[in-house]
Design an enzyme around this catalytic site. Structure first.
Site, short mmCIF file in Angstrom:
data_model
loop_
_atom_site.label_atom_id
_atom_site.label_comp_id
_atom_site.label_asym_id
_atom_site.label_seq_id
_atom_site.Cartn_x
_atom_site.Cartn_y
_atom_site.Cartn_z
N ASP A 1 0.64 -9.10 -3.61
CA ASP A 1 1.24 -9.23 -4.95
C ASP A 1 2.73 -9.51 -4.86
O ASP A 1 3.26 -10.31 -5.63
CB ASP A 1 1.02 -7.94 -5.75
CG ASP A 1 -0.42 -7.79 -6.21
OD1 ASP A 1 -1.10 -8.82 -6.36
OD2 ASP A 1 -0.87 -6.66 -6.41
N GLU B 1 -7.72 -8.38 -10.51
CA GLU B 1 -6.99 -7.14 -10.29
C GLU B 1 -7.12 -6.28 -11.55
O GLU B 1 -7.81 -6.63 -12.50
CB GLU B 1 -5.51 -7.39 -9.96
CG GLU B 1 -5.25 -7.70 -8.52
CD GLU B 1 -3.79 -7.50 -8.11
OE1 GLU B 1 -3.04 -6.82 -8.86
OE2 GLU B 1 -3.39 -8.01 -7.05
N HIS C 1 10.35 -2.96 3.94
CA HIS C 1 9.56 -2.45 2.83
C HIS C 1 8.52 -1.41 3.23
O HIS C 1 7.61 -1.12 2.45
CB HIS C 1 8.89 -3.60 2.06
CG HIS C 1 9.78 -4.17 1.00
ND1 HIS C 1 9.72 -3.77 -0.32
CD2 HIS C 1 10.79 -5.05 1.08
CE1 HIS C 1 10.63 -4.42 -1.01
NE2 HIS C 1 11.29 -5.21 -0.19
#
Length: 522
Positions: A144, A257, A79
């Site tokens: 997240d 957030e 990623h």
């Protein structure tokens, strides 16, 4: 055991006495290791190594040291977004090979504190399910998206809405097992080899490969009260967000957030991003007159732990939770009527981004390029950033989330390698683009990212790039600042003198063996 490697022509020498401990692959495995989630860079390795132990990692690094041009990169779940985990013509370590569930262990300190010993290649999602299912325990700090590896996020920072309260993931580690660039496996902690420990945390893979991490565990919450509210004023949004993240623990949410979105019915960039649970709708008639092109959603969560109580106490606990949420929300200056809330399970809450992945896989955008840009911007400059970038350059959205939320510098240990802005309160600004058919070309989006960085520099903003991607020593020195850059260079000479590790970061060129300087582990 000395690990031989496969060269680009696919000529191979088998690992000596390797048995089933380690495998070396080419062809299809090389193709996967030549790409990453960003889809912007391609670098084909000579071979992919699947280590079964820290000793296998050490063998690969020692083998690389025998060739003046050979480098080693640790790859987790792929990623990275700018080739950071690639090794052109080198060895890529598939760290997922280390991530067998049986290798996770619960460890207790003499005082009874609980820790998880987990492989560096384990996904945080795997840690979550293992801890909650088997022990009713979980780490306090998350990202997240949980399908990232433990070693990968600890090599960068690891942030989310819990960071303001519990610190980033690099502040939630008790011990590491690390294989350094000299091929030695060492265990380090704040009290044993502390310089190595803090160098590796946020060290971009430059000083060692994390093969094991010891993560503090805490009783896992049962449920989460999850709330979203909408703002038309960025000044009100930031004032409220900063107030929330500086509250004392007994009057604070567990998660804060937020994100910016377009003031329109655009299904990808606009109002439909906000409402939940299913069936809720966004009523734009509630917005104040003169609301601008960009709106803001503040997202908060309060955890509820299981208590030892009599059954009839459930209603009282629910009332207490509702009262606490109401008391914290009452002073906030959001648009009344544009609030959305749900009670969800803890694991469901932490796994919320999985639904985004599932939809992106269905529509094909998961496999498309992702020219993401992540920044830390000081609260001092966040209003100017909003005006110049969010309302200016990005007023039509980015076909993906635009996260904007605050955290506290005091929750980060300055001994780590992470570069942060100067101010105590700074914002994560994450521009997470998903390229979709009919949208701008990837080159245009990459150019826009550069323009945003140029604007930040030109305007004198106090900012740092998170997941940085630079070219050349001068840019990296500017990123770290003079004192931290000197420390970074000194640590590189101490722990990876041949610059074998993490070549995809483009920080240090591979050095010949004769260039190795004397040094030791501190």
């Amino acid at each position: 055991m000395m690990l031989a490697y496969m060269d680009r022509a696919a000529a191979a020498a088998e690992p000596e006495d390797a048995g089933e401990a380690v495998t070396v692959a080419a062809a299809a495995a090389d193709d996967e290791a030549a790409r990453d989630f960003g889809g912007l860079v391609s670098a084909r390795p000579a071979a992919v190594v699947r280590p079964a132990s820290a000793d296998d990692v050490a063998s690969a690094i020692r083998a690389a040291a025998l060739r003046a041009d050979l480098t080693v990169a640790a790859r987790g779940n792929g990623h990275s977004v700018s080739g950071q985990a690639m090794a052109e013509g080198g060895l890529v370590l598939d760290m997922r090979a280390l991530a067998l569930p049986r290798r996770m262990q619960l460890v207790r300190s003499p005082s009874g504190a609980a820790f998880a010993d987990v492989p560096g290649g384990a996904l945080w999602e795997e840690v979550l399910h293992w801890g909650v299912k088997n022990h009713g325990l979980a780490p306090a700090s998350w990202t997240d998206y949980l399908r990232l590896t433990v070693g990968g996020t600890l090599s960068n920072g690891g942030v989310s809405g819990q960071s303001f309260r519990y610190g980033p993931q690099v502040s939630n580690v008790a011990e590491l097992e690390v294989v350094t660039g000299d091929g030695e496996c060492r265990v380090c902690s704040p009290s044993s080899h502390p310089d190595l420990f803090f160098a590796v945390l946020g060290g971009l893979g430059q000083f060692g490969v994390i093969t094991r991490a010891r993560i503090p565990l805490h009783p896992a919450p049962q449920t989460v009260r999850w709330t979203r509210v909408v703002y038309a004023s960025f000044a009100d949004y930031t004032a409220d967000a900063e107030w929330l993240v500086t509250r004392p623990p007994d009057a604070a949410f567990d998660y804060v957030e937020g994100f910016a979105f377009v003031n329109s019915d655009d299904p990808v960039n606009g109002w439909p991003l906000v409402p939940f649970p299913g069936g809720a709708r966004f009523d734009p008639s509630l917005l104040p007159a003169g609301a601008g092109p960009i709106l803001y959603c503040l997202e908060v969560a309060l955890y509820q732990h299981q208590q030892q109580h009599r059954a009839h106490d459930d209603d009282d606990e629910e009332d207490n939770k509702n009262n606490k949420v109401s008391a914290m929300m009452a002073p906030l200056k959001y648009v009344r009527g544009l609030e959305f809330a749900a009670d969800v399970g803890y694991v469901e809450f932490l796994s919320r981004v999985n639904r985004v992945e599932e939809e992106a896989r269905r529509n094909g955008s998961w496999a498309a390029p992702h020219p993401w840009l992540n920044l830390f911007v000081s609260a001092r400059d966040i209003q100017a950033f909003d005006a110049a970038v969010l309302k200016g350059m990005l007023a039509d959205g980015i076909d993906g989330p635009m996260l904007v939320y605050p955290m506290l510098k005091s929750k980060w240990d300055p001994s780590t390698s992470v570069a942060l802005p100067d101010g105590e309160i700074f914002y994560l600004v994450a521009l997470l683009r998903f390229c979709r058919g009919g949208g701008p070309a990837v080159d245009e989006l990459v150019a826009q990212n550069r323009a945003i960085l140029d604007a930040c520099g030109r305007n004198g903003y106090d900012f740092k790039t998170y997941f940085p991607s630079y070219r050349g020593e001068a840019e990296w020195a500017r990123h770290f600042g003079a004192a931290r850059w000197k420390r970074f260079v000194d640590r590189k000479a101490r722990y990876d003198p041949l610059a074998i590790l993490a070549p995809g970061q483009n920080i240090f060129p591979r050095a010949p063996a004769a260039a190795a300087a004397p040094g030791g582990i501190v």
